[in-house]
Design a protein around this motif. Structure first.
Motif, mmCIF file in Angstrom:
data_model
loop_
_atom_site.group_PDB
_atom_site.id
_atom_site.type_symbol
_atom_site.label_atom_id
_atom_site.label_comp_id
_atom_site.label_asym_id
_atom_site.label_seq_id
_atom_site.Cartn_x
_atom_site.Cartn_y
_atom_site.Cartn_z
ATOM 1 N N SER A 253 0.823 -1.205 0.000
ATOM 2 C CA SER A 253 0.000 0.000 0.000
ATOM 3 C C SER A 253 0.859 1.257 0.000
ATOM 4 C CB SER A 253 -0.941 -0.004 1.207
ATOM 5 O OG SER A 253 -1.844 -1.089 1.138
ATOM 6 N N ILE A 254 1.968 1.220 0.719
ATOM 7 C CA ILE A 254 2.906 2.349 0.703
ATOM 8 C C ILE A 254 3.448 2.540 -0.715
ATOM 9 C CG2 ILE A 254 5.147 3.189 1.505
ATOM 10 C CD1 ILE A 254 4.593 1.730 4.152
ATOM 11 N N ILE A 255 3.789 1.432 -1.357
ATOM 12 C CA ILE A 255 4.304 1.485 -2.722
ATOM 13 C C ILE A 255 3.245 2.043 -3.676
ATOM 14 C CG2 ILE A 255 5.042 0.065 -4.686
ATOM 15 C CD1 ILE A 255 6.342 -1.819 -2.537
ATOM 16 N N LEU A 256 2.017 1.550 -3.548
ATOM 17 C CA LEU A 256 0.944 2.006 -4.429
ATOM 18 C C LEU A 256 0.668 3.496 -4.255
ATOM 19 C CD1 LEU A 256 -1.359 1.607 -6.430
ATOM 20 C CD2 LEU A 256 -2.802 0.864 -4.527
ATOM 21 N N VAL A 257 0.566 3.944 -3.003
ATOM 22 C CA VAL A 257 0.314 5.366 -2.756
ATOM 23 C C VAL A 257 1.449 6.219 -3.322
ATOM 24 C CG1 VAL A 257 0.105 7.129 -0.974
ATOM 25 C CG2 VAL A 257 -1.156 4.995 -0.742
ATOM 26 N N SER A 258 2.686 5.770 -3.115
ATOM 27 C CA SER A 258 3.842 6.509 -3.634
ATOM 28 C C SER A 258 3.777 6.613 -5.154
ATOM 29 C CB SER A 258 5.145 5.812 -3.225
ATOM 30 O OG SER A 258 5.262 5.725 -1.820
#
Length: 242
Positions: A103-108
């Motif tokens: 999720s951190i990767i996707l948001v970034s």
């Protein structure tokens, strides 16, 4: 703390199964820049090159000869690749990262892609094929779709390459329907695809830094997703608490 970003969407809470083991992060590889750089470069050159503009016009004219009615499937398909990552995890098919890390990767990736596309659109002056506005370059729908396709590929390439291939097929279809619906030139699609792919690659590269700084003490991360339709456009908004 919570994050919200939108292309016009709200969220219903999502509970997904986490993958087992420690998250694996990609190391920077210069060769990974080749394809997105070529795509973005083609799109940028297409803004001035008479040859590529003729190709844009020729592609549009060819499509118009076969268009009977518009299909707005691209408003939905742009989100399908990255939502598939969460759907697969919910179904018990584990990907590379757990819920928090992916999720951190996707948001970034979404923030990088969205900011890049919007800055270029607002500072550019490329007329859409249908003449409705001057923000044709690059294609935001296509950028979102290819961002998600690369995300799906990275998360599931070690499980089966076909997950990634299917994501890219959907992304390519999204780009095609943007042209089919007379909303974008071919060069807009190429640039959008390059920006989307590159945004996800950058997100994976910077993930270790973000995880060990901003999210170091955040063990849990909750998210909500709800589609919204305002009568004209579909969109997606993400609210995350951690």
């Amino acid at each position: 703390m919570s994050l919200f970003f939108s292309s016009s969407f709200m969220f219903a809470q999502i509970h997904t199964a986490d993958s087992i083991g420690k998250p694996k992060n990609l190391k920077f590889k210069y060769e990974a820049l080749i394809i997105p750089t070529i795509l973005i470069g083609y799109g940028a050159i297409g803004l001035e090159s008479h040859t590529l503009k003729d190709l844009n016009s020729g592609t549009r004219n060819e499509l118009k000869e076969h268009i009977d009615e518009k299909f707005t499937i691209d408003d939905i398909s742009q989100y399908t690749p990255f939502l598939s990552v969460y759907a697969l995890n919910t179904a018990g098919i584990k990907g590379k990262n757990n819920f928090k890390d992916r999720s951190i990767i996707l948001v970034s990736a979404y923030v990088i892609m969205g900011a890049t596309v919007n800055i270029i659109k607002t500072t550019g002056n490329e007329l859409r094929p249908d003449g409705t506005s001057n923000n044709s370059f690059p294609s935001g729908h296509t950028a979102t779709a290819f961002m998600g396709a690369e995300f799906l590929y990275q998360e599931y390439k070690d499980v089966s390459i076909w997950y990634g291939i299917s994501g890219y097929v959907v992304a390519a279809g999204t780009g095609f329907f943007r042209m089919y619906n007379d909303r974008h030139w071919f060069s807009d699609i190429a640039a959008g695809a390059g920006i989307g792919i590159l945004s996800t690659k950058i997100a994976y590269w910077i993930h270790p830094l973000l995880k060990n700084s901003l999210f170091k003490d955040r063990d849990k991360l909750n998210g909500m997703i709800v589609p919204i339709y305002n009568g004209k456009q579909y969109g997606l908004g993400i609210v995350m608490g951690f």
